[in-house]
Structures are given as C-alpha cells and as structure tokens.
Motif scaffolding. Structure first.
Motif, short mmCIF file in Angstrom:
data_model
loop_
_atom_site.label_atom_id
_atom_site.label_comp_id
_atom_site.label_asym_id
_atom_site.label_seq_id
_atom_site.Cartn_x
_atom_site.Cartn_y
_atom_site.Cartn_z
N LEU A 104 0.83 -1.21 0.00
CA LEU A 104 0.00 0.00 0.00
C LEU A 104 0.86 1.25 0.00
CD1 LEU A 104 -2.75 -1.06 2.58
CD2 LEU A 104 -2.92 -1.08 0.08
N HIS A 105 1.97 1.21 0.73
CA HIS A 105 2.87 2.36 0.80
C HIS A 105 3.51 2.65 -0.56
CE1 HIS A 105 5.81 5.18 2.32
NE2 HIS A 105 6.81 4.39 1.98
N GLN A 106 3.90 1.60 -1.26
CA GLN A 106 4.59 1.79 -2.54
C GLN A 106 3.63 2.06 -3.70
OE1 GLN A 106 7.77 -0.92 -3.73
NE2 GLN A 106 7.86 -1.73 -1.65
N PHE A 107 2.47 1.38 -3.71
CA PHE A 107 1.64 1.36 -4.90
C PHE A 107 0.24 1.95 -4.70
CE2 PHE A 107 4.52 -2.36 -5.09
CZ PHE A 107 5.32 -1.91 -6.13
N GLY A 108 -0.09 2.31 -3.47
CA GLY A 108 -1.38 2.92 -3.22
C GLY A 108 -2.50 1.89 -3.09
N GLU A 109 -3.71 2.41 -2.92
CA GLU A 109 -4.87 1.58 -2.61
C GLU A 109 -5.82 1.38 -3.80
OE1 GLU A 109 -5.96 2.50 1.96
OE2 GLU A 109 -6.43 4.12 0.56
N ARG A 200 4.60 1.88 11.20
CA ARG A 200 3.76 2.86 11.91
C ARG A 200 3.51 4.14 11.10
NH1 ARG A 200 6.62 3.59 17.52
NH2 ARG A 200 8.45 3.17 16.21
N PRO A 201 4.52 4.66 10.35
CA PRO A 201 4.26 5.88 9.58
C PRO A 201 3.21 5.70 8.49
CG PRO A 201 6.62 5.56 9.89
CD PRO A 201 5.96 4.29 10.32
N TYR A 202 2.94 4.44 8.05
CA TYR A 202 2.02 4.21 6.95
C TYR A 202 0.58 4.08 7.41
CZ TYR A 202 6.43 2.17 5.06
OH TYR A 202 7.71 1.93 4.69
N ASN A 204 -1.83 5.44 9.32
CA ASN A 204 -2.94 6.41 9.28
C ASN A 204 -3.28 6.87 7.87
OD1 ASN A 204 -0.86 8.16 8.68
ND2 ASN A 204 -1.06 9.40 10.54
N LYS A 205 -2.51 6.41 6.89
CA LYS A 205 -2.81 6.74 5.49
C LYS A 205 -3.67 5.67 4.81
CE LYS A 205 1.52 9.34 5.00
NZ LYS A 205 1.91 9.22 6.41
N ILE A 206 -3.94 4.59 5.52
CA ILE A 206 -4.76 3.51 4.95
C ILE A 206 -6.23 3.89 5.10
CG2 ILE A 206 -5.42 1.07 5.16
CD1 ILE A 206 -2.61 0.57 6.34
N THR A 207 -6.93 3.95 3.99
CA THR A 207 -8.35 4.33 4.04
C THR A 207 -9.29 3.17 3.76
OG1 THR A 207 -8.45 4.95 1.70
CG2 THR A 207 -7.73 6.64 3.25
N LYS A 208 -8.79 2.11 3.16
CA LYS A 208 -9.65 0.96 2.85
C LYS A 208 -10.03 0.22 4.13
CE LYS A 208 -9.46 1.43 -1.65
NZ LYS A 208 -10.63 1.64 -2.51
N ARG A 231 -6.59 1.57 16.66
CA ARG A 231 -6.56 3.02 16.89
C ARG A 231 -5.91 3.76 15.74
NH1 ARG A 231 -4.70 1.30 21.99
NH2 ARG A 231 -2.57 1.93 21.45
N GLU A 232 -4.89 3.17 15.15
CA GLU A 232 -4.07 3.89 14.18
C GLU A 232 -4.60 3.82 12.74
OE1 GLU A 232 -1.33 5.82 14.84
OE2 GLU A 232 -1.98 5.54 16.92
N ILE A 233 -5.25 2.72 12.39
CA ILE A 233 -5.73 2.55 11.02
C ILE A 233 -7.18 3.01 10.93
CG2 ILE A 233 -6.18 0.91 9.15
CD1 ILE A 233 -4.02 -0.89 10.29
N PRO A 234 -7.46 4.03 10.14
CA PRO A 234 -8.85 4.44 9.96
C PRO A 234 -9.67 3.29 9.37
CG PRO A 234 -7.33 6.08 9.06
CD PRO A 234 -6.51 4.88 9.39
N ASN A 235 -10.92 3.17 9.82
CA ASN A 235 -11.82 2.17 9.27
C ASN A 235 -11.35 0.74 9.54
OD1 ASN A 235 -14.23 1.51 8.05
ND2 ASN A 235 -13.51 1.83 5.96
#
Length: 268
Positions: A104-109, A200-202, A204-208, A231-235
């Motif tokens: 997900l960090h390299q190629f997106g969602e 950990r830096p990745y 909170n950017k996960i939206t799926k 707590r850290e991953i949205p959804n």
C-alpha cells in the motif's frame, strides 16, 4: 502445479481456485501457502481464492537475493499485474501484514478493496517508543545465530508457540517439513528485515476497510498490538479469537472463515 516466472531465476508457486472477487492469502516468515489449506476450499465457493509462496519460501525459487519486505511487496505487485487481478482483498498473516502495508505504501490503494491483518504488530522490533514489540536486539540476533547453527531445532521450538493448544504430531511434522525447505541463509536474512521494518508511519494513510484478526493467547503477539492497529488505522475493526494464539485460521478455522467471508461481503 502453477508457477509464475517473475525474473530469470525466480518462479513463484501459487494456487488459484474459484471465480469471483479475488482474495489473496499471504503467509508469514519462513511459512508457505500450505498453511492456508483450510481457507482455499471454503473461499473458492464464492471468490477467486489465491495463495502464493513468497520468494525463497515453500515451493517458490530459493533465490539468494531480494529478501526484504519491500521487495516481497514488489513481487506481489508483479503477481497481481500478471494475473490481471482487479479490486483485490489482501489477507496477510504475520509477516504477510508487513507485505500488505509495504504494498500500500509503494503502490497505493487503487486496486485494493480491503485488507485482513492476522496477528501482527505495526513493527516486531522494540523501538524506544514502541515497547510492545516482539524482539529487542539481543533476542533478534540470538534467533539469527540459532538459525545458522541449527535451523531445525529452532523451528521445533518456535512452531508450537504459534498455537494455544498442543497440535498433533502429524501437524507439527508437516509444518516443520514446510518451514525447513528454506535455506538457513535466507531464513536469517528475511527474519532480520521483517523484524526491524516499522510500518507505523504508513498506518494512518490507509483508508480501505481493515479487519484485524488476533488470537487472545499472547505467546508471540500481544492483544495490545491489535488494539494499537485499531486506533491507528482508519476504518479498522478488531476481532479477537479466544481459543487461538498466532494462527486463528488454523485454530478456529470455521469462525475465522466465516468472519473474513462476512467482511469481504461487506466490501461490496
């Protein structure tokens, strides 16, 4: 047996059954697709269920290079592209979770419908600001040295720790056979990389949508790791498996399959 040629000296073994929305099962360090043998027959009834052996693992080529989580994620991207898979659900157990997060960090969602994370921390390492990690430096270097001195003995001690209750001798034997297919040189290399990666830096950017499946028994991974991810991953949603340790898909197969099936259904 299906193999996919990714590079001149690299073939990935995989199983691909059923039709419908694709679901890819990604195993942990030293393990293989065989550990998901109770998932594919179930999920093939409604989905295109796929499991693969990462490079160096199981029946895939035991190449001596490329053994980092970041590179495994690149292999996964090539694999998905080669099969022309769209809107995939990624199920990652243990190190497989790191492969998903790095993907997900390299190629997106864009091509991912949702993820299932099975019993893994945001990082396995005990960083100064992350005391729930599984390894400190002495423990990690000790394991790497033990792999080099007696890989089989290390695995004979490690494999039972993945389960809450004792497993049958026949089960332990096939798991040991599967995990000792990997040369010790690869085993210690990927252990180091997957143990110090810090996702950990990745998070909170996960939206799926993310389903977190954690065993209540804490021989290897604490429940606090799942609570941290929730707590850290949205959804994200955390589900605990009372009668499991590190392998709820083996220890509580029926419940695991049903909960993951319901989650994937909700993505539609």
């Amino acid at each position: 047996m299906p193999f996919m040629n990714l590079e001149d000296d690299l073939e990935l073994y995989y199983e691909d059954v059923g039709m419908g929305s694709p679901v890819i099962f990604i195993h942990g360090v030293w393990m293989s697709s065989r550990f998901f043998k109770k998932q594919l027959p179930y999920f093939r009834q409604k989905y295109r269920a796929i499991s693969l052996d990462l490079r160096g693992h199981g029946q895939s080529s035991h190449v001596q290079k490329g053994h980092t989580v970041a590179n495994y994620a690149r292999d996964l991207k090539k694999f998905i592209d080669e099969l022309h898979l769209k809107e995939v659900t990624l199920v990652g157990w243990s190190m497989g979770a790191f492969v998903i997060w790095e993907y997900l960090h390299q190629f997106g969602e864009n091509n991912v419908k949702g993820t299932v994370i099975v019993d893994e921390l945001a990082s396995d390492f005990k960083w100064p600001d992350f005391d729930i990690g599984a390894f400190d430096l002495p423990a990690l270097t000790g394991m790497m040295r033990d792999i080099q001195s007696d890989q089989k003995e290390l695995l004979q001690g490690f494999i039972p720790l993945m389960f809450k209750e004792d497993r049958s001798q026949s089960e332990l034997e096939w798991m040991l056979e599967e995990t000792t297919k990997m040369p010790a040189s690869i085993a210690s290399t990927i252990l180091f990389d997957q143990s110090i990666i810090d996702c950990r830096p990745y998070l909170n950017k996960i939206t799926k949508p993310t389903l977190l499946c954690f065993g209540k028994e804490e021989k290897l991974i604490p429940v606090a790791a799942g609570e941290h991810l929730e707590r850290e991953i949205p959804n994200a949603k955390l589900v605990l498996f009372e009668d499991s340790c590190h392998c709820p898909f083996i220890e509580e197969t029926d419940r695991f399959n049903r909960i993951v099936d319901e989650f994937i259904g909700s993505l539609n």
